[in-house]
Design an enzyme around this catalytic site. Structure first.
Site: not given
Length: 235
Positions: A17, A12-14
């Site tokens: 996102t 996951f990007d943060m």
């Protein structure tokens, strides 16, 4: 995990996102531009989304027609980081569907990584909120922008996360909101789910685009891995 699925990990990007923090970076950069005697254009701001701090500062300075020394660039970057930290401390909210998907991914037993361009000291603010909301640390690995040899769009951050998780590209899905992040994920040979909000993302082989994570579940991610042309091509 569904029987026969190749999916083992979700990366996951943060900012933008999982959580609504990307706008804080923008607000800080607009404020910096004013402090420098100018006004950053919306087009310049859009180009900074998902970019490293150095790239973002270069875009901002060029947009204002300024030439800054290395020392001044570093001071500007630090000011933006400090101001963004202040804004984050005031409150952080989830992107639609993000918390639900993260909970399901964990419940299913898949490995997880957070892969962000944000430096550790700011990512820690967001991670504390995420842990409090979910009641656990949902990430097996966290890779921050000041812990990698190169930042997105270079694939190095995602390759570092996969190495730490001991998984192959064909066993992962990357979830991103920016062109830089999508480019990094694809360059790492991973199927990418893009959920752009503030910046358009160009279509590409191996990329699936949605408006948000609302309604996305593990079965959907498994299908992305199964259909990924990069995996089929042995990339």
């Amino acid at each position: 995990m569904s029987r026969g699925s190749d999916l083992r990990a979700v990366l996951f990007d943060m900012d933008g996102t999982l959580v609504e923090t990307e706008q804080y970076w923008g607000e800080a950069m607009f404020e910096l531009a004013e402090r420098l005697g100018g006004r950053m254009s919306e087009a310049a701001r859009a180009r900074t989304i998902g970019a490293s701090m150095r790239v973002s500062m270069n875009i901002l300075h060029a947009d204002l027609g300024l030439r800054r020394s290395e020392e001044q660039l570093q001071a500007d970057a630090r000011w933006v980081e400090d101001r963004t930290a202040e804004l984050m401390a005031a409150g952080i909210s989830w992107r639609p569907g993000a918390a639900e998907l993260l909970r399901e991914v964990r419940a299913t037993g898949l490995a997880t990584a957070l892969v962000t361009t944000t430096p550790r000291r700011l990512a820690g603010i967001v991670l504390a909120v995420i842990r409090a909301d979910l009641g656990e640390d949902p990430f097996d690995v966290t890779v921050c922008g000041d812990e990698v040899p190169a930042r997105k769009p270079d694939p190095a951050p995602y390759r570092q996360a996969m190495q730490a998780l001991a998984v192959d590209p064909g066993e992962c899905v990357v979830i991103e909101d920016s062109q830089a992040g999508v480019t990094a994920g694809l360059a790492a040979g991973v199927a990418v789910l893009g959920v752009p909000a503030l910046q358009p993302v160009a279509e590409a082989p191996g990329l699936t685009l949605l408006d948000s994570l609302a309604g996305v579940d593990v079965a959907f991610l498994e299908d992305l891995v199964a259909a990924d042309p990069l995996v089929d091509a042995g990339i």
